[in-house]
Motif scaffolding. Structure first.
Motif, short mmCIF file in Angstrom:
data_model
loop_
_atom_site.label_atom_id
_atom_site.label_comp_id
_atom_site.label_asym_id
_atom_site.label_seq_id
_atom_site.Cartn_x
_atom_site.Cartn_y
_atom_site.Cartn_z
N GLU A 271 0.67 -1.19 0.06
CA GLU A 271 -0.03 0.08 -0.25
C GLU A 271 1.17 0.96 -0.29
O GLU A 271 1.78 1.36 0.54
N TYR A 272 0.66 2.55 -1.09
CA TYR A 272 1.03 3.26 -0.52
C TYR A 272 0.46 4.79 -1.07
O TYR A 272 -0.65 4.53 -1.78
N HIS A 273 1.07 5.61 -1.27
CA HIS A 273 0.50 6.42 -0.81
C HIS A 273 1.36 7.87 -1.10
O HIS A 273 2.51 8.34 -0.19
N TRP A 274 1.55 8.70 -2.31
CA TRP A 274 2.20 10.20 -2.29
C TRP A 274 2.03 10.96 -1.71
O TRP A 274 1.07 11.35 -1.67
N ALA A 275 2.63 11.39 -1.06
CA ALA A 275 2.26 12.87 0.12
C ALA A 275 1.43 13.89 -1.48
O ALA A 275 1.91 14.13 -2.25
N PRO A 276 0.22 14.78 -0.97
CA PRO A 276 -0.23 15.08 -1.77
C PRO A 276 0.16 17.00 -2.29
O PRO A 276 -0.43 17.11 -3.51
N GLU A 277 0.91 17.18 -1.50
CA GLU A 277 1.85 18.11 -1.83
C GLU A 277 3.05 18.03 -2.36
O GLU A 277 3.74 17.16 -1.75
N ARG A 278 3.37 19.05 -3.67
CA ARG A 278 4.72 18.56 -4.13
C ARG A 278 5.42 19.75 -4.15
O ARG A 278 4.63 21.04 -4.15
N TYR A 279 7.20 19.25 -3.66
CA TYR A 279 7.87 20.94 -3.83
C TYR A 279 7.96 21.49 -5.40
O TYR A 279 8.86 19.96 -5.72
N ALA A 280 7.64 22.22 -5.49
CA ALA A 280 8.14 22.49 -7.27
C ALA A 280 9.94 22.20 -7.38
O ALA A 280 10.12 23.45 -6.41
N SER A 281 10.55 23.25 -8.54
CA SER A 281 11.44 23.33 -8.28
C SER A 281 11.39 24.71 -8.45
O SER A 281 10.74 25.06 -9.05
N MET A 282 12.80 25.19 -8.24
CA MET A 282 12.93 27.01 -8.10
C MET A 282 13.39 27.17 -9.37
O MET A 282 14.25 27.61 -10.27
N LEU A 283 12.78 28.41 -9.77
CA LEU A 283 13.03 29.36 -11.01
C LEU A 283 13.59 30.54 -10.42
O LEU A 283 12.82 31.50 -9.56
N ASN A 284 14.86 30.32 -10.48
CA ASN A 284 15.53 31.58 -10.03
C ASN A 284 15.29 33.25 -10.82
O ASN A 284 15.81 32.69 -12.38
N ASN A 285 15.01 34.10 -10.70
CA ASN A 285 14.75 35.08 -11.30
C ASN A 285 16.05 36.09 -11.28
O ASN A 285 16.34 36.69 -9.98
N VAL A 286 16.14 35.83 -12.19
CA VAL A 286 18.01 36.41 -12.30
C VAL A 286 18.43 38.28 -11.87
O VAL A 286 18.39 38.96 -11.43
N THR A 287 17.50 38.46 -13.19
CA THR A 287 16.86 40.11 -12.81
C THR A 287 16.73 40.51 -12.07
O THR A 287 17.17 41.74 -10.82
N LEU A 288 15.49 39.95 -10.88
CA LEU A 288 15.53 39.74 -9.70
C LEU A 288 16.26 40.16 -8.72
O LEU A 288 16.86 41.38 -7.83
N ALA A 289 16.74 39.57 -9.32
CA ALA A 289 18.48 39.05 -8.16
C ALA A 289 19.44 39.80 -7.96
O ALA A 289 20.27 39.98 -6.67
N ARG A 290 19.77 40.23 -8.80
CA ARG A 290 20.44 41.49 -9.31
C ARG A 290 20.50 42.52 -8.57
O ARG A 290 21.12 43.37 -8.07
N LEU A 291 19.11 43.21 -8.71
CA LEU A 291 18.72 44.03 -7.67
C LEU A 291 18.68 43.73 -6.74
O LEU A 291 19.03 44.60 -5.35
N PHE A 292 18.56 42.90 -6.12
CA PHE A 292 18.78 42.99 -4.37
C PHE A 292 20.16 42.59 -4.29
O PHE A 292 20.50 43.16 -2.75
N GLN A 293 21.34 42.30 -4.84
CA GLN A 293 22.26 41.87 -4.89
C GLN A 293 22.99 43.52 -4.36
O GLN A 293 22.95 43.85 -3.53
N ASN A 294 22.62 44.38 -5.69
CA ASN A 294 22.54 45.47 -5.22
C ASN A 294 22.31 46.29 -4.71
O ASN A 294 23.06 46.72 -3.45
N ASN A 295 21.21 46.36 -3.93
CA ASN A 295 21.05 46.50 -2.59
C ASN A 295 21.64 46.13 -1.55
O ASN A 295 21.68 46.61 -0.30
N PHE A 296 21.69 44.87 -1.30
CA PHE A 296 22.19 44.24 -0.05
C PHE A 296 23.99 45.33 -0.41
O PHE A 296 24.56 45.14 1.38
N GLU A 297 24.73 44.51 -0.43
CA GLU A 297 25.56 45.55 -1.06
C GLU A 297 25.82 46.35 -0.63
O GLU A 297 26.66 47.36 -0.24
#
Ligand SMILES: [Zn+2]
Length: 391
Positions: A271-297
């Motif tokens: 008997e088996y069951h898969w968990a009802p929810e899946r963790y999806a893979s991460m789509l990294n938004n590099v444009t948004l990442a660059r804005l954060f990088q600038n501000n954190f730096e």
């Protein structure tokens, strides 16, 4: 107001609440609550947001400890994601007390930008990151529809803006055999433990022939009652992970075959069951990442984008990243040899130094939000990056 002045005002606004934010983080840290039990933590965060003029809906998406706190009404809508669940026994060994605090701090800071430029902010309370993928449930129920961007920071052992997180899904299995005296009547028994062991061996064989980044791992949670009884029941929990949803779908079929094959070989019933929810893979938004990088730096914290970094575990932030441009920067609060999900990391997550760094990352998120509200072209560039990732 000029954007640089606005950013300075945002930072100042967060600083002026740093004592309250520190108390909030400490309270959550010292009263760890595990997945879906985070009643105090979500209550305290909601209280802070209400005091600061946010309109709050509690228990959204059918999750009692989830919430949605909004400020402003118009588009664009920028979201900050709060997490606050702890780990059993280890407490805040993943530092989610800091994540919750940084999200409300970023919300507080961004209010100034909304007042000045329009648009709106939502701080989402997202429970049970560690086990039940609260954000996956919220995503399915439409909680994140209509967002223009989402941000969350995660404390760790070093700085980097992007996170390569794997898609994953949990599988619970049970084998049902037939008990018998292991020496007197073994021929009358059906051995559920042998079925489980065969499954492990089949997975080991499968592992040689799957993609490098894919992972399959598991434990036996019931291995039988006594050595002189043929085990009539065994149970185990397994997790399959892959770089994308399509490969995970493929892998799930192959993993399940390991169990059905073992059932056939031993005569035990699966008997088996898969968990009802899946963790999806991460789509990294590099444009948004660059804005954060600038501000954190700009606040004195060098942080690489880290696109080619190693793949790590999984996070339900991935489910949000599939719906809207998203970043989850890792912010170093501990030295790299202190691993998350350890008691040592839990200790660090309760320090003043960690709070200071995390509040700086909240400022950087709020500054980034201000840039998105200030400039439609910036927002479209972020959107374009998301569309490209989706393809
Ligand atoms: Zn975490």
């Amino acid at each position: 107001m000029d954007i640089e002045k606005l950013k300075a005002a945002i930072a100042k606004n967060i600083d002026s609440s740093s004592q309250k934010l520190g108390e909030l983080s400490q309270k959550i840290h010292d009263n760890p609550e595990t997945a879906m039990q985070e009643h105090q933590a979500s209550g305290w965060l909601v209280e802070f947001l209400k005091e600061n003029g946010f309109k709050v809906e509690k228990g959204i998406a059918g999750l009692p400890t989830a919430f949605k706190a909004s400020y402003g009404k118009a588009k664009p809508v920028i979201a900050f994601l709060a997490e606050y669940d702890a780990l059993p026994k280890i407490g805040h060994g993943c530092g989610h007390n800091l994540i919750g605090t940084s999200a409300v701090a970023a919300g507080l800071g961004t209010k100034l930008a909304v007042d000045e430029l329009g648009g709106s902010i939502i701080v989402f309370g997202t429970p049970a990151e560690e086990v039940d993928a609260g954000k996956a449930t919220m995503a399915k129920k439409g909680a994140f529809d209509g967002l223009d961007a989402a941000m969350i920071v995660h404390p760790g052992g070093g700085n980097r803006v992007t996170l390569n997180a794997l898609a994953c899904q949990t599988l619970n299995v049970e084998f049902f055999g037939k008990a018998a005296h292991a020496a007197a009547d073994p021929e009358l028994g059906i051995n559920a433990l042998e079925a489980m062991i065969l499954s492990f061996n089949a997975i080991d064989a499968l592992r040689q022939h799957i993609r490098e980044k894919a992972r399959i791992h598991g434990i036996i949670t019931d291995g039988g009652e006594a050595a002189n009884i043929v085990p009539a029941h065994t149970a185990g929990t397994f997790i399959a992970r892959a770089q994308d949803d399509a490969y995970l779908d493929d892998l799930k079929v192959r993993v399940l075959n390991c169990f059905t094959g073992a059932a056939l070989a031993t005569g035990a019933r699966l008997e088996y069951h898969w968990a009802p929810e899946r963790y999806a893979s991460m789509l990294n938004n590099v444009t948004l990442a660059r804005l954060f990088q600038n501000n954190f730096e700009s606040l004195g914290h060098p942080i690489p984008i880290g696109e080619d970094e190693e793949w790590s575990g999984s996070t339900d932030v991935g489910n949000v990243s599939q719906l809207t441009p998203t970043i989850q920067p890792m912010v170093g609060i501990a030295s790299p040899h202190i691993l998350i999900h350890s008691t040592e990391f839990a200790e660090v997550a309760g320090t003043k130094k960690a709070l200071h760094i995390i509040l700086d990352s909240a400022k950087a998120m709020a500054m980034t939000a201000a840039e998105l509200l200030a400039n439609p072209n910036t927002l479209s560039a972020v959107r374009a990056d998301y569309e490209k990732n989706k393809k």
